[in-house]
Design an enzyme around this catalytic site. Structure first.
Site, short mmCIF file in Angstrom:
data_model
loop_
_atom_site.label_atom_id
_atom_site.label_comp_id
_atom_site.label_asym_id
_atom_site.label_seq_id
_atom_site.Cartn_x
_atom_site.Cartn_y
_atom_site.Cartn_z
CE LYS A 69 -9.12 63.92 92.79
NZ LYS A 69 -9.18 64.49 91.42
CE1 TYR A 119 -9.49 69.84 92.41
CE2 TYR A 119 -11.56 69.11 93.36
CZ TYR A 119 -10.24 68.87 93.02
OH TYR A 119 -9.67 67.64 93.28
CD GLU A 172 -4.28 72.31 96.76
OE1 GLU A 172 -3.73 71.22 97.03
OE2 GLU A 172 -4.52 72.69 95.61
CG HIS A 216 -5.85 67.38 94.68
ND1 HIS A 216 -5.85 68.14 93.53
CD2 HIS A 216 -5.26 68.14 95.64
CE1 HIS A 216 -5.30 69.32 93.79
NE2 HIS A 216 -4.94 69.33 95.06
CG ASN A 219 -7.61 62.23 89.02
OD1 ASN A 219 -8.25 62.36 90.05
ND2 ASN A 219 -6.89 63.21 88.50
P1 CMP Z 1 -7.01 67.06 90.49
O1 CMP Z 1 -5.56 66.78 90.50
O2 CMP Z 1 -7.80 66.86 91.73
O3 CMP Z 1 -7.21 68.59 90.00
C1 CMP Z 1 -8.30 69.03 89.25
C2 CMP Z 1 -9.25 67.93 88.90
O4 CMP Z 1 -10.16 68.20 87.86
C3 CMP Z 1 -8.46 66.74 88.37
O5 CMP Z 1 -7.69 66.16 89.36
C4 CMP Z 1 -9.57 65.89 87.82
O6 CMP Z 1 -10.26 65.18 88.82
C5 CMP Z 1 -10.49 66.97 87.24
N1 CMP Z 1 -10.29 67.12 85.81
C6 CMP Z 1 -9.24 67.67 85.16
N2 CMP Z 1 -9.42 67.64 83.82
C7 CMP Z 1 -10.62 67.05 83.62
C8 CMP Z 1 -11.38 66.75 82.47
N3 CMP Z 1 -10.94 67.04 81.24
N4 CMP Z 1 -12.58 66.16 82.64
C9 CMP Z 1 -13.05 65.87 83.88
N5 CMP Z 1 -12.38 66.15 85.02
C10 CMP Z 1 -11.17 66.73 84.89
#
Ligand code: CMP
Length: 151
Positions: A10, A51, A128, A117, A114
């Site tokens: 990311k 998403y 995907e 993904h 985070n």
């Molecule tokens: P990812 O695994 O890319 O899949 C969905 C994404 O949404 C997740 O990682 C985070 O980047 C984001 N995400 C999920 N929960 C939250 C949250 N509570 N607040 C902000 N972002 C979130």
């Protein structure tokens, strides 16, 4: 059992120069073969489509802003039981809850930023991968093209 999964490194991890370390963990330590990879910038429309299961969530706009804030690296990863194995390597969505030694624990900033993904099911992995890669961009070890939907 699915041999392929999709990852996105990311924007903040790219900005913070963690691409090399993350790829080392994936490719060398984790034993995933990289079958396809590129750096791209995502449009808001692409993020909203990718998403879309989260479109009703309160964080959807913020996630869209974040995912369009800079380039990302997308990659097709190959390993036996790739989806489960990759989810183990990256750890839980929230870096605070991820086990030590996982990619998200090491390089994730918060639940949104985070670091990476990873696909969650075989059906989503194929969708995907096809979202980002054409059939002329995914290769076996010898450089022959592979179709992830039939392997
Ligand atoms: P990812 O695994 O890319 O899949 C969905 C994404 O949404 C997740 O990682 C985070 O980047 C984001 N995400 C999920 N929960 C939250 C949250 N509570 N607040 C902000 N972002 C979130």
């Amino acid at each position: 059992m699915c041999k392929y999964t999709l990852t996105i490194i990311k924007p903040l991890a790219v900005k913070n120069s963690h691409v090399g370390e993350v790829l080392q963990m994936i490719n060398v330590d984790g034993g995933f073969r990289i079958a396809g990879m590129k750096m791209i910038t995502l449009s808001r429309q692409q993020v909203k489509e990718f998403y879309k299961v989260h479109k009703e969530k309160p964080f959807f706009d913020s996630l869209t802003n974040f995912m369009t804030s800079g380039p990302v690296v997308v990659a097709v990863l190959e390993k036996e039981n790739a989806i489960e194995e990759y989810r183990k390597l990256i750890g839980k969505t929230d870096p605070k809850e991820a086990l030590s030694g996982t990619i998200r624990k090491l390089y994730g900033i918060n639940i949104q930023a985070n670091c990476v993904h990873g696909s969650d099911t075989p059906e989503n992995a194929i969708k995907e991968i096809q979202f980002f890669f054409s059939t002329s961009e995914i290769f076996d070890e010898e450089g022959n093209l592979i179709d992830v939907s039939i392997t």
